[in-house]
Design a protein around this motif. Structure first.
Motif, PDB file in Angstrom:
ATOM      1  N   ASP A 165       0.790  -1.068  -0.032  1.00 50.55           N
ATOM      2  CA  ASP A 165       0.061  -0.050   0.180  1.00 50.55           C
ATOM      3  C   ASP A 165       0.555   1.579   0.075  1.00 50.55           C
ATOM      4  O   ASP A 165       1.920   1.347   0.579  1.00 50.55           O
ATOM      5  N   VAL A 166       0.313   2.342  -0.612  1.00 50.34           N
ATOM      6  CA  VAL A 166       1.030   3.602  -0.734  1.00 50.34           C
ATOM      7  C   VAL A 166       1.337   4.189   0.714  1.00 50.34           C
ATOM      8  O   VAL A 166       2.545   4.916   0.701  1.00 50.34           O
ATOM      9  N   GLY A 167       0.306   4.074   1.466  1.00 47.06           N
ATOM     10  CA  GLY A 167       0.488   4.647   2.949  1.00 47.06           C
ATOM     11  C   GLY A 167       1.315   3.592   3.901  1.00 47.06           C
ATOM     12  O   GLY A 167       1.598   4.075   4.933  1.00 47.06           O
ATOM     13  N   ARG A 168       2.081   2.482   3.379  1.00 46.59           N
ATOM     14  CA  ARG A 168       2.904   1.519   3.938  1.00 46.59           C
ATOM     15  C   ARG A 168       3.941   1.372   2.911  1.00 46.59           C
ATOM     16  O   ARG A 168       4.280   0.230   2.791  1.00 46.59           O
ATOM     17  N   ASN A 169       4.768   2.461   2.326  1.00 45.50           N
ATOM     18  CA  ASN A 169       5.603   2.251   1.443  1.00 45.50           C
ATOM     19  C   ASN A 169       7.062   2.206   2.158  1.00 45.50           C
ATOM     20  O   ASN A 169       8.109   2.263   1.110  1.00 45.50           O
ATOM     21  N   ILE A 170       7.269   2.003   3.231  1.00 47.56           N
ATOM     22  CA  ILE A 170       8.692   1.496   3.833  1.00 47.56           C
ATOM     23  C   ILE A 170       9.629   2.531   4.176  1.00 47.56           C
ATOM     24  O   ILE A 170      10.545   2.648   5.031  1.00 47.56           O
ATOM     25  N   ILE A 171       9.797   3.415   2.982  1.00 46.90           N
ATOM     26  CA  ILE A 171      10.911   4.142   2.885  1.00 46.90           C
ATOM     27  C   ILE A 171      10.671   5.452   2.279  1.00 46.90           C
ATOM     28  O   ILE A 171       9.916   5.611   1.448  1.00 46.90           O
ATOM     29  N   HIS A 172      11.455   6.548   2.573  1.00 44.98           N
ATOM     30  CA  HIS A 172      11.585   7.754   2.051  1.00 44.98           C
ATOM     31  C   HIS A 172      13.099   8.216   1.602  1.00 44.98           C
ATOM     32  O   HIS A 172      14.108   7.823   2.057  1.00 44.98           O
ATOM     33  N   GLY A 173      13.087   8.670   0.201  1.00 42.74           N
ATOM     34  CA  GLY A 173      14.370   9.156  -0.375  1.00 42.74           C
ATOM     35  C   GLY A 173      14.181  10.531  -0.950  1.00 42.74           C
ATOM     36  O   GLY A 173      13.163  11.012  -1.616  1.00 42.74           O
ATOM     37  N   SER A 174      15.125  11.234  -0.825  1.00 45.97           N
ATOM     38  CA  SER A 174      14.986  12.775  -1.242  1.00 45.97           C
ATOM     39  C   SER A 174      14.713  12.695  -2.863  1.00 45.97           C
ATOM     40  O   SER A 174      15.468  11.854  -3.435  1.00 45.97           O
ATOM     41  N   ASP A 175      13.952  13.660  -3.303  1.00 47.45           N
ATOM     42  CA  ASP A 175      13.628  13.603  -4.755  1.00 47.45           C
ATOM     43  C   ASP A 175      14.475  14.623  -5.646  1.00 47.45           C
ATOM     44  O   ASP A 175      14.394  14.583  -6.708  1.00 47.45           O
TER      45      ASP A 175
END
Ligand code: UDP
Length: 160
Positions: free
Chosen positions: A119-129
């Motif tokens: 799911d998009v609201g449980r997508n594990i990780i963030h990375g700078s865009d």
């Protein structure tokens, strides 16, 4: 024998990477760090914290006002996150490629979000865009003295 050198100026780009609460609960921190390490990226910042609402809202300020924003802040502040800074050539763009699409179901196999999420609201990780976002996010999450300056011995075996 010849001396093997590398272009130090090429490897100073940094990205802010964060394992979100779902990734921490699910025990994926080590796997995620391992992917960046194995690629050759250098870990220069690492800490675990439960973010305040103020910090989470600042981090996602560009989404303030969107329908998913309140839930996103609730989610990010619901548990521990692991805030990371990786450094290396093209790490912002390559990090995004390794992470995959925002929606895990639309993300290609082999990407972190596809390999670990649904799911998009449980997508594990963030990375700078972008490099500009990375600089803003690193300054938001880390003090300058929390980032390590060192040269890994493998550097000349990762960069030509
Ligand atoms: N998000 C969400 N619902 C949406 C869009 C985004 O829950 O419809 C969350 C999701 O966790 C995403 C984050 O908000 O990672 C930030 O969204 P962005 O569009 O910046 O995606 P990212 O850069 O993380 O891929």
């Amino acid at each position: 024998t010849t001396t093997v050198g590398f272009a130090a100026s090429a490897v100073t780009e940094r990205s802010f990477i964060m394992v979100k609460p779902d990734g921490v609960h699910r025990g994926l921190v080590g796997d995620i760090i391992k992917r960046f390490e194995q690629r050759g990226y250098k870990l220069v910042g690492c800490k675990v914290l439960v973010p305040s609402r103020e910090l989470a809202a600042k981090h996602y300020a560009e989404h303030d006002g969107k329908p998913f924003f309140p839930k996103l802040v609730d989610f990010l502040t619901s548990g521990a996150v692991v805030a990371l800074v990786f450094e290396g050539k093209d790490v912002v763009k390559t990090g995004r490629t390794m992470i995959g699409a925002t929606n895990p179901l639309a993300s290609p196999p082999g990407t972190i979000r596809a390999d670990y999420g649904i799911d998009v609201g449980r997508n594990i990780i963030h990375g700078s865009d972008s490099v500009d976002s990375a600089m803003r996010e690193i300054a938001l999450w880390f003090r300058a003295d929390e980032l390590a300056n060192y040269t890994p011995v493998a550097t000349a075996w990762i960069y030509e």
